[in-house]
Design a protein around this motif. Structure first.
Motif, PDB file in Angstrom:
ATOM      1  N   SER A  31     -23.932  50.578  27.911  1.00  0.00           N
ATOM      2  CA  SER A  31     -22.574  50.275  27.850  1.00  0.00           C
ATOM      3  C   SER A  31     -22.271  51.299  29.016  1.00  0.00           C
ATOM      4  O   SER A  31     -21.589  51.428  29.595  1.00  0.00           O
ATOM      5  CB  SER A  31     -22.100  51.040  27.178  1.00  0.00           C
ATOM      6  OG  SER A  31     -22.623  50.447  25.554  1.00  0.00           O
ATOM      7  N   TYR A  32     -22.953  52.682  29.332  1.00  0.00           N
ATOM      8  CA  TYR A  32     -22.995  53.553  30.171  1.00  0.00           C
ATOM      9  C   TYR A  32     -23.103  52.658  31.764  1.00  0.00           C
ATOM     10  O   TYR A  32     -22.364  52.826  32.419  1.00  0.00           O
ATOM     11  CB  TYR A  32     -23.599  54.509  30.449  1.00  0.00           C
ATOM     12  CG  TYR A  32     -23.432  55.520  31.313  1.00  0.00           C
ATOM     13  CD1 TYR A  32     -22.297  56.623  31.278  1.00  0.00           C
ATOM     14  CD2 TYR A  32     -24.365  55.765  32.271  1.00  0.00           C
ATOM     15  CE1 TYR A  32     -22.547  57.363  32.200  1.00  0.00           C
ATOM     16  CE2 TYR A  32     -23.957  56.681  33.518  1.00  0.00           C
ATOM     17  CZ  TYR A  32     -23.750  57.722  33.442  1.00  0.00           C
ATOM     18  OH  TYR A  32     -23.538  58.821  34.844  1.00  0.00           O
ATOM     19  N   GLY A  33     -24.390  51.925  31.817  1.00  0.00           N
ATOM     20  CA  GLY A  33     -23.906  51.406  32.906  1.00  0.00           C
ATOM     21  C   GLY A  33     -22.390  50.307  33.785  1.00  0.00           C
ATOM     22  O   GLY A  33     -21.732  50.149  34.580  1.00  0.00           O
ATOM     23  N   MET A  34     -21.878  49.457  32.274  1.00  0.00           N
ATOM     24  CA  MET A  34     -20.451  49.125  32.667  1.00  0.00           C
ATOM     25  C   MET A  34     -19.523  49.397  33.243  1.00  0.00           C
ATOM     26  O   MET A  34     -18.982  49.050  33.622  1.00  0.00           O
ATOM     27  CB  MET A  34     -20.258  47.947  31.453  1.00  0.00           C
ATOM     28  CG  MET A  34     -21.492  47.619  30.841  1.00  0.00           C
ATOM     29  SD  MET A  34     -21.546  46.006  32.557  1.00  0.00           S
ATOM     30  CE  MET A  34     -19.995  44.894  32.113  1.00  0.00           C
ATOM     31  N   VAL A  35     -19.196  51.212  31.875  1.00  0.00           N
ATOM     32  CA  VAL A  35     -18.423  51.680  32.391  1.00  0.00           C
ATOM     33  C   VAL A  35     -18.656  52.197  33.606  1.00  0.00           C
ATOM     34  O   VAL A  35     -17.777  52.732  35.141  1.00  0.00           O
ATOM     35  CB  VAL A  35     -17.823  53.276  31.334  1.00  0.00           C
ATOM     36  CG1 VAL A  35     -17.304  54.009  31.670  1.00  0.00           C
ATOM     37  CG2 VAL A  35     -17.708  52.274  29.773  1.00  0.00           C
TER      38      VAL A  35
END
Length: 113
Positions: free
Chosen positions: A76-80
């Motif tokens: 999730s952090y990577g996508m954001v």
């Protein structure tokens, strides 16, 4: 968020914002010499770079709470993070491109009477 983190975030973004504001002030004083088209392109470029810095400032300030809200999920952090990087990279490239274009564009000649 600690005071040290807050100060370090601002120390990383405020100098660039100050230079961009100073550039806009200098541009305003040289507007006639540059021509309207060049000045407008330069203003748009400075605005795009300033917007990128402001988004970066907000992003960096929100990182601790964002990381906590995402539950430490790397995916999730990577996508954001990818979305943020894409937006700020495009703003930076557009801003710099507009400033370069403002320097090399020829003024429209005045009509002959």
């Amino acid at each position: 968020m600690s005071v040290g983190y807050f100060i370090s975030v601002f120390a990383g973004h405020v100098p660039m914002l100050a230079v961009l504001i100073g550039g806009a002030v200098l541009l305003a004083s040289r507007r006639e010499r540059l021509g309207k088209r060049s000045a407008n392109m330069a203003y748009l470029g400075l605005g795009a770079l300033a917007l990128g810095q402001i988004i970066g400032l907000i992003w960096t300030l929100s990182l601790p709470s964002l990381y906590q809200a995402l539950g430490s999920s790397v995916t999730s952090y990577g996508m954001v993070s990818f979305g943020f990087t894409a937006v700020t990279t495009l703003l930076g490239a557009a801003g710099l491109g507009l400033i370069i274009a403002a320097l090399v564009v020829r003024p429209i000649p005045a009509p002959q009477q």
